[in-house]
Design a protein around this motif. Structure first.
Motif, PDB file in Angstrom:
ATOM      1  N   GLN A  58       0.825  -1.191   0.000  1.00  0.00           N
ATOM      2  CA  GLN A  58       0.000   0.000   0.000  1.00  0.00           C
ATOM      3  C   GLN A  58       0.863   1.246   0.000  1.00  0.00           C
ATOM      4  O   GLN A  58       1.833   1.347   0.733  1.00  0.00           O
ATOM      5  CB  GLN A  58      -0.910   0.019   1.220  1.00  0.00           C
ATOM      6  CG  GLN A  58      -1.957  -1.061   1.181  1.00  0.00           C
ATOM      7  CD  GLN A  58      -2.855  -1.008   2.386  1.00  0.00           C
ATOM      8  OE1 GLN A  58      -2.392  -1.148   3.505  1.00  0.00           O
ATOM      9  NE2 GLN A  58      -4.130  -0.785   2.145  1.00  0.00           N
ATOM     10  N   ASP A  63      -3.681   0.873  -3.989  1.00  0.00           N
ATOM     11  CA  ASP A  63      -3.928  -0.222  -3.067  1.00  0.00           C
ATOM     12  C   ASP A  63      -3.888  -1.493  -3.898  1.00  0.00           C
ATOM     13  O   ASP A  63      -4.881  -1.903  -4.478  1.00  0.00           O
ATOM     14  CB  ASP A  63      -5.296  -0.047  -2.401  1.00  0.00           C
ATOM     15  CG  ASP A  63      -5.540  -1.057  -1.308  1.00  0.00           C
ATOM     16  OD1 ASP A  63      -4.724  -1.996  -1.151  1.00  0.00           O
ATOM     17  OD2 ASP A  63      -6.545  -0.919  -0.608  1.00  0.00           O
ATOM     18  N   TYR A  96      -6.351  -3.377  -6.216  1.00  0.00           N
ATOM     19  CA  TYR A  96      -7.388  -3.872  -5.316  1.00  0.00           C
ATOM     20  C   TYR A  96      -7.458  -5.389  -5.492  1.00  0.00           C
ATOM     21  O   TYR A  96      -6.433  -6.043  -5.405  1.00  0.00           O
ATOM     22  CB  TYR A  96      -8.728  -3.174  -5.552  1.00  0.00           C
ATOM     23  CG  TYR A  96      -8.663  -1.706  -5.185  1.00  0.00           C
ATOM     24  CD1 TYR A  96      -8.720  -1.318  -3.848  1.00  0.00           C
ATOM     25  CD2 TYR A  96      -8.531  -0.723  -6.160  1.00  0.00           C
ATOM     26  CE1 TYR A  96      -8.637   0.025  -3.500  1.00  0.00           C
ATOM     27  CE2 TYR A  96      -8.454   0.608  -5.803  1.00  0.00           C
ATOM     28  CZ  TYR A  96      -8.507   0.979  -4.473  1.00  0.00           C
ATOM     29  OH  TYR A  96      -8.414   2.292  -4.128  1.00  0.00           O
ATOM     30  N   ASN A 163      -7.824  -6.132  -0.781  1.00  0.00           N
ATOM     31  CA  ASN A 163      -8.952  -5.244  -0.497  1.00  0.00           C
ATOM     32  C   ASN A 163      -9.850  -5.119  -1.711  1.00  0.00           C
ATOM     33  O   ASN A 163      -9.379  -5.155  -2.845  1.00  0.00           O
ATOM     34  CB  ASN A 163      -8.445  -3.861  -0.088  1.00  0.00           C
ATOM     35  CG  ASN A 163      -7.652  -3.910   1.203  1.00  0.00           C
ATOM     36  OD1 ASN A 163      -7.862  -4.774   2.035  1.00  0.00           O
ATOM     37  ND2 ASN A 163      -6.724  -2.983   1.349  1.00  0.00           N
TER      38      ASN A 163
END
Length: 181
Positions: A58, A63, A96, A163
């Motif tokens: 990150q 991300d 992600y 994520n």
């Protein structure tokens, strides 16, 4: 007088801790055509520590993460081929939880001591210089010239899942948005 001594001791202690935490990286000159096989010990140790796990890196801008999978090189040991001495991995990069790029990468000794270099087989500009910190963490520079800027050292943590993007719920398909007629 005791306040001055205490203050001086606190300053020395704070300065010492800052000096210890500021890591200095070096650069060594290695043959630009070096092969994986010559450094197979540290390379295989690094690959075994990071393979087939999800690594989340990150930064304030993104991300995303990466998954490394060992690649069985069918040319390995055949010195008459470009990839004959190459230990390789497949790196799948994620933004992600979505894969965005898959690259076949060659592993070799990095010119940054303590790191292993992975570079794109089809594009040498794609690089990761990796060192394993522990079973849950590795650090990486994006090139062998970034060692001069320790702030460019990226830290990746092992995760169970990447994520999910918070933007997916806001996205519409082309037909729903009116883009397709």
């Amino acid at each position: 007088m005791k306040k001055n001594i205490s203050l001086a001791f606190a300053v020395v202690l704070a300065t010492t801790s800052m000096v210890v935490s500021a890591e200095v990286f070096n650069h060594v000159d290695l043959d630009k055509d070096r092969r994986s096989v010559e450094y197979s010990g540290p390379i295989n140790k690094t690959i075994n520590a990071i393979k087939e796990r999800k690594w989340l890196g990150q930064t304030k801008d993104m991300d995303g993460g990466v998954v490394f999978t060992p690649y069985v090189n069918p040319q390995f040991g055949k010195n008459n081929t470009e990839s004959g001495g190459a230990i390789m991995v497949t790196a799948t990069f994620y933004l992600y939880d979505e894969p965005v790029k898959e690259a076949l990468m060659v592993a070799r000794q990095s010119q940054i001591p303590g790191f292993v270099e992975f570079y794109g087989y089809d594009s040498r500009e794609l690089q990761m210089h990796v060192r394993v910190i522990d079973g849950d963490t590795f650090q990486s520079f994006a090139s062998d010239t970034q060692y001069r800027s320790p702030e460019k050292l990226n830290t990746y943590k092992k995760v169970e899942q990447f994520n999910k993007s918070s933007y997916k719920s806001e996205m519409k398909s082309a037909s729903d948005s009116g883009m397709v007629f």
